[in-house]
Design a protein around this motif. Structure first.
Motif, mmCIF file in Angstrom:
data_model
loop_
_atom_site.group_PDB
_atom_site.id
_atom_site.type_symbol
_atom_site.label_atom_id
_atom_site.label_comp_id
_atom_site.label_asym_id
_atom_site.label_seq_id
_atom_site.Cartn_x
_atom_site.Cartn_y
_atom_site.Cartn_z
ATOM 1 N N TYR A 221 71.981 -35.715 -15.182
ATOM 2 C CA TYR A 221 70.982 -34.303 -15.235
ATOM 3 C C TYR A 221 71.100 -33.092 -15.766
ATOM 4 N N ALA A 222 72.617 -32.804 -15.758
ATOM 5 C CA ALA A 222 73.199 -31.545 -15.829
ATOM 6 C C ALA A 222 72.903 -31.568 -17.629
ATOM 7 N N LYS A 223 73.026 -32.207 -17.929
ATOM 8 C CA LYS A 223 73.415 -32.700 -20.085
ATOM 9 C C LYS A 223 71.430 -32.736 -19.911
ATOM 10 N N ALA A 224 70.789 -33.409 -19.798
ATOM 11 C CA ALA A 224 69.441 -33.039 -19.965
ATOM 12 C C ALA A 224 68.321 -31.737 -19.505
ATOM 13 N N SER A 225 68.874 -31.496 -18.539
ATOM 14 C CA SER A 225 68.374 -30.240 -18.192
ATOM 15 C C SER A 225 68.683 -29.019 -18.591
ATOM 16 N N ASP A 226 67.417 -28.357 -18.869
ATOM 17 C CA ASP A 226 67.360 -27.116 -19.690
ATOM 18 C C ASP A 226 68.088 -25.694 -19.142
ATOM 19 N N ALA A 227 68.553 -25.916 -17.960
ATOM 20 C CA ALA A 227 69.145 -24.526 -17.072
ATOM 21 C C ALA A 227 70.551 -25.150 -18.117
ATOM 22 N N LYS A 228 71.086 -22.955 -17.670
ATOM 23 C CA LYS A 228 72.278 -23.301 -17.883
ATOM 24 C C LYS A 228 73.112 -22.610 -17.182
ATOM 25 N N GLU A 229 73.240 -22.779 -16.232
ATOM 26 C CA GLU A 229 74.177 -23.404 -14.878
ATOM 27 C C GLU A 229 74.259 -23.907 -14.372
ATOM 28 N N PHE A 230 75.738 -24.244 -13.399
ATOM 29 C CA PHE A 230 75.137 -25.003 -12.306
ATOM 30 C C PHE A 230 76.288 -25.569 -11.538
ATOM 31 N N ILE A 231 76.005 -25.610 -10.241
ATOM 32 C CA ILE A 231 76.749 -25.791 -9.521
ATOM 33 C C ILE A 231 77.372 -27.150 -9.034
ATOM 34 N N ILE A 232 78.403 -27.390 -9.003
ATOM 35 C CA ILE A 232 78.621 -29.182 -8.639
ATOM 36 C C ILE A 232 79.277 -29.215 -7.660
ATOM 37 N N GLY A 233 78.492 -30.029 -6.775
ATOM 38 C CA GLY A 233 78.717 -30.050 -5.493
ATOM 39 C C GLY A 233 79.639 -31.567 -5.851
ATOM 40 N N THR A 234 80.514 -32.294 -6.113
ATOM 41 C CA THR A 234 80.651 -33.151 -5.900
ATOM 42 C C THR A 234 82.502 -32.769 -6.666
ATOM 43 N N GLU A 235 83.557 -34.188 -6.552
ATOM 44 C CA GLU A 235 84.562 -33.993 -7.315
ATOM 45 C C GLU A 235 84.751 -32.924 -8.314
ATOM 46 N N ILE A 236 85.952 -31.353 -8.153
ATOM 47 C CA ILE A 236 86.355 -31.115 -9.129
ATOM 48 C C ILE A 236 85.966 -31.872 -11.278
ATOM 49 N N SER A 237 86.467 -32.654 -10.465
ATOM 50 C CA SER A 237 86.745 -33.442 -11.934
ATOM 51 C C SER A 237 85.123 -33.783 -13.079
ATOM 52 N N ILE A 238 84.270 -33.593 -12.411
ATOM 53 C CA ILE A 238 82.559 -33.853 -12.543
ATOM 54 C C ILE A 238 82.326 -32.369 -13.473
ATOM 55 N N ALA A 239 83.113 -30.734 -13.396
ATOM 56 C CA ALA A 239 82.737 -29.759 -13.200
ATOM 57 C C ALA A 239 83.714 -29.632 -14.143
ATOM 58 N N GLU A 240 84.515 -30.270 -14.168
ATOM 59 C CA GLU A 240 85.198 -29.819 -15.809
ATOM 60 C C GLU A 240 84.887 -31.232 -17.081
ATOM 61 N N GLN A 241 84.986 -31.768 -16.754
ATOM 62 C CA GLN A 241 83.915 -32.639 -17.802
ATOM 63 C C GLN A 241 82.839 -32.199 -18.843
ATOM 64 N N LEU A 242 81.709 -32.103 -17.553
ATOM 65 C CA LEU A 242 80.805 -31.378 -17.757
ATOM 66 C C LEU A 242 80.739 -30.266 -18.887
ATOM 67 N N GLN A 243 81.856 -29.333 -18.590
ATOM 68 C CA GLN A 243 81.991 -27.960 -19.368
ATOM 69 C C GLN A 243 83.141 -28.025 -20.696
ATOM 70 N N TYR A 244 83.850 -29.290 -20.602
ATOM 71 C CA TYR A 244 84.582 -29.818 -22.494
ATOM 72 C C TYR A 244 83.391 -30.401 -22.831
#
Ligand code: 13P
Ligand code: SF4
Length: 305
Positions: A221-244
């Protein structure tokens, strides 16, 4: 040896020893980088069915390694670290659910895949967070006993109102610890951000989300979205992975406490030791458990595919 050199050695040794590495998206990045396949628990279950190698090393938690063994009993299967067990999977046992079943005749026991192999032997169908709603809809029964996660169960009940879903008090201690106020605070800090959460969070958190889905669902969802900012409510590694993966977007963990100590207990050295000398914990299940537990996993793959 540097991390990169160790990763190179692992790649060489796993090929030499015919080992496939399956990794859940929550494990450390230096491990997902050298895995043959990385995914959420549904994708890992499907993959486990037709891995070409004779041996599998599961980097994640125990119930995931057990699922691989149940689906591929002829293979040797190792768990990356013997202490990596999902506490939710141990919350209910077979005897307890057998008693509850007696009080609910005609109910289908729907077990989250985060359960032990022993408990799966008396479940009718398994689900994962990405497949639960689809499977509940497809099921030819309108009465469901959902175990063990009451938060995922409540999410299913809301999405499938035409069915009666009974819940028990179980859940993920990591996700369930996030309080609804955390969403308000994160939104105040990042008003433009979309809120993406895992359905293991409590209903008060889930209700405030823009998107609710599994780990892979959140990533896609985050990769396909046109939005630029996301609050990620699951294990912290997912926010990290998405940021990479998406340097042009910004990702904020919903809570800094969203850390699963079990998923994080596997190190690159654990992986190295197992591919080098197969000295880790091998999953051993008796034939009866494999046959009985397989029914509900096969049903999940049949209805969830
Ligand atoms: P997924 O089904 O999203 O992979 O989640 C597994 C899990 O353990 C979540 O906490
Ligand atoms: Fe289990 Fe929760 Fe960790 Fe997932 S995050 S493995 S459900 S304890």
């Amino acid at each position: 040896m540097t991390i990169t050199e160790m990763q190179q050695e692992i790649l060489r040794l796993k090929k030499e020893n015919d080992i496939c590495i399956l990794a859940h998206s929550y494990v450390a990045r230096e491990i997902t980088e050298i895995a043959d396949f990385v995914g959420d628990s549904y994708a890992l279950s499907v993959k486990a069915k037709d891995v070409p190698q004779a041996n599998v090393l599961l980097c994640g938690v125990r119930f995931m390694a057990e699922t691989v063994k149940i689906l591929s009993p002829q293979k040797r299967v190792w768990l990356s670290n013997p202490i990596a067990a999902c506490p939710m999977a141990e919350q209910m046992d077979k005897e307890m659910i057998a008693q509850v079943k007696e009080t609910l005749p005609g109910y289908t026991v729907m077990a989250y895949v985060n359960t032990t192999a022993a408990l799966k032997t008396i479940a009718d169908v398994c689900v994962t967070s990405s497949s639960a709603v689809k499977i509940a809809k497809a099921l030819d029964n309108d009465k469901i006993l959902f175990i063990p996660d009451c938060n995922l169960g409540a999410f299913v009940a809301k999405a499938v109102p035409e069915k009666t879903v009974k819940l028990l008090q179980g859940g993920c201690p990591v996700h369930a610890a996030v309080r609804p106020d955390a969403v308000k605070q994160a939104k105040a800090l990042h008003p433009e951000a979309l809120v993406l959460v895992h359905p293991e969070c409590v209903p008060g958190v889930v209700e405030q989300a823009d998107y609710i889905g599994s780990t892979s669902g959140i990533i896609d969802y985050a990769k396909a979205s046109d939005a630029k900012e996301f609050i990620i409510g699951t294990e912290i590694s997912i926010a990290e992975q998405l940021q990479y993966d998406c340097p042009d977007k910004r990702f904020f963990p919903l809570s800094k406490e969203l850390i699963c100590p079990n998923m994080k207990s596997t190190t690159l050295v654990d992986v190295y030791n197992i591919v080098q000398s197969q000295c880790g914990e091998e999953i051993v299940l008796d034939d009866e458990t494999i046959v009985q537990a397989r029914r509900c996993i096969d049903k999940m793959i049949e209805l969830g595919g």
